[in-house]
Design a protein around this motif. Sequence first.
Motif, short mmCIF file in Angstrom:
data_model
loop_
_atom_site.label_atom_id
_atom_site.label_comp_id
_atom_site.label_asym_id
_atom_site.label_seq_id
_atom_site.Cartn_x
_atom_site.Cartn_y
_atom_site.Cartn_z
N LEU A 189 0.65 -1.10 0.25
CA LEU A 189 -0.22 0.10 0.10
C LEU A 189 0.97 1.02 -0.03
CD1 LEU A 189 -3.28 1.49 0.52
CD2 LEU A 189 -2.57 1.01 2.77
N LEU A 190 1.97 1.40 1.12
CA LEU A 190 2.73 1.88 0.91
C LEU A 190 3.28 2.14 -0.57
CD1 LEU A 190 4.22 4.31 2.87
CD2 LEU A 190 5.99 2.74 3.49
N ALA A 191 3.91 1.72 -1.58
CA ALA A 191 4.27 1.67 -1.93
C ALA A 191 3.73 1.88 -3.56
CB ALA A 191 4.90 0.24 -2.83
N LEU A 192 2.86 1.56 -3.18
CA LEU A 192 1.46 2.69 -4.75
C LEU A 192 1.50 4.09 -3.79
CD1 LEU A 192 -1.36 1.69 -6.41
CD2 LEU A 192 -2.04 1.45 -4.26
N CYS A 193 1.26 3.89 -2.99
CA CYS A 193 1.06 5.45 -2.80
C CYS A 193 2.45 6.38 -3.24
CB CYS A 193 1.01 5.65 -1.21
SG CYS A 193 -0.46 5.26 -0.70
N THR B 225 -1.16 -5.41 9.34
CA THR B 225 -0.86 -4.81 7.75
C THR B 225 -0.28 -3.58 8.55
OG1 THR B 225 -2.77 -6.35 6.67
CG2 THR B 225 -2.08 -3.72 5.92
N GLU B 226 -0.88 -3.29 9.35
CA GLU B 226 -0.19 -1.43 9.36
C GLU B 226 1.28 -1.88 9.75
OE1 GLU B 226 -3.01 -0.66 12.84
OE2 GLU B 226 -3.31 1.43 12.06
N LYS B 227 1.68 -2.68 10.06
CA LYS B 227 3.04 -2.75 10.47
C LYS B 227 3.58 -2.76 9.61
CE LYS B 227 3.56 -5.18 14.84
NZ LYS B 227 3.70 -6.35 15.77
N GLY B 228 2.99 -3.58 9.01
CA GLY B 228 4.33 -3.15 7.19
C GLY B 228 3.97 -0.83 7.16
N ILE B 229 3.71 -0.83 7.59
CA ILE B 229 4.09 0.85 7.51
C ILE B 229 4.01 1.86 8.09
CG2 ILE B 229 2.72 2.91 6.50
CD1 ILE B 229 0.30 1.59 5.75
N THR B 230 3.94 0.79 9.07
CA THR B 230 4.67 1.92 10.64
C THR B 230 6.13 1.38 10.58
OG1 THR B 230 3.60 -0.24 12.29
CG2 THR B 230 2.43 2.24 12.00
N PHE B 231 6.58 0.73 10.70
CA PHE B 231 8.06 -0.10 10.40
C PHE B 231 8.96 0.96 9.22
CE2 PHE B 231 11.47 -1.33 8.05
CZ PHE B 231 12.54 -2.38 9.54
N TRP B 232 8.10 1.38 7.88
CA TRP B 232 8.93 1.95 7.92
C TRP B 232 9.22 3.61 7.98
CZ3 TRP B 232 12.87 0.66 4.58
CH2 TRP B 232 12.51 -0.19 3.45
N SER B 233 8.28 4.04 8.75
CA SER B 233 7.94 4.82 10.02
C SER B 233 9.23 5.17 10.88
CB SER B 233 6.78 5.71 9.97
OG SER B 233 6.59 6.38 10.85
N ALA B 234 8.84 3.71 11.26
CA ALA B 234 10.31 3.84 12.53
C ALA B 234 12.13 3.68 12.33
CB ALA B 234 9.83 2.67 13.23
#
Lengths: 118, 255
Positions: free
Chosen positions: A8-12, A60-69
């Motif tokens: 999702l992050l990659a798509l955005c 699923t959220e973890k896939g985004i929050t990892f990159w944020s961290a």
Amino acid sequence: MVIYGVALLALCFITGLFLGELLGRLIGIEANLGGVGIAMLLLIGLSAYLKKKILLPPITEKGITFWSAIYIPIVVAMAAKQNVFSALDAGGVALVSGFLAVFISFLLIPVLTKVGKK
Amino acid sequence: MNPLEILDSILIKNGIITAFLVVGIIIWFSYFLSEKLTKGKFHGSAIAIIISLILAYFGGYLTGGEKGLADIEIFSGLAVLGGAMFRDFAIVATAYGVDTSELRRAGKVGVLSLFIGVILSFAVGAIIASLFGYQDPVDITTIGAGTVTFLVGPVTGTALGASSEIMALSIAAGLVKSILVMVATPLMAPYVGLNNPKSAMIFGGLMGTNSGVAAGLAAVDPKLVPYGAMTATFYTGLGCLLAPSVLFLLIRFLH
């Protein structure tokens, strides 16, 4: 699954950069105009929508929050690859103008913060 | 069979993984210093960024390359991990959980700060260039554009046909700005009220340098990163738009 968040992050990210590049071309400049910002807005919008539909479980959220961290470590790596030597070696004009531009900009932060309050 | 040689080749072959290890050690050491020397008052990530910049200086000094520490072969993975791709990907991720009402509330003043930021940095660069004796409007504009960011400088210089020395100078001015923003932001933040989403958006608009803003805010409060990055992301584009056109005409007119 974690990968759904990353995807999702990659798509955005890709869509944002594409639109930013397109926007730049449209007004005739050789630079990406706000691609990262557009990607951020897309992520904010899409994730809010998916959350409402209960399609964004914590895993699923973890896939985004990892990159944020991992952002700060990336910034530390970025600092380590800066061309500090030639920046300091650059001579008067570059040092003075870089320094003054930063200093005056800092002074303007409180001024503009007040402007916005009115 | 030399074990050191084997280790060396493994570290080089697996560059990004080595970079994770190196960054991890730098951050661990920085938080250790932050805790022991400043009781946590001076942010660990600010120390990590300063240590990295110092290491980058030595990398450049030793190799004569342009990528700081990453020009030393076993540290080459840092260039990938710290490159624009991962940086921007992680910046986008920080937007997850952003308060959209804050973005809307500071939207207008954010846009205003963008225009002020680009024009101000350009003006400072142009004035200093003419004080240092540069007379050609193309040279003055290119140096002014470089002070906007180190990307706007060469884009403008190429469009106007500036010499390569002037281009190098304009890139250097942008580099000085970006590195200074990284180092000075945690020091200046308490004095200029850089502690909320709105001032972070203004900060991003005024400074504009993506790397400077990214690192500066990381060292103040990571929660502010998306707000600053949101405005900063439009800065380089706006600079590329204004510098070779309106601002160049203005310089030529003033001359």
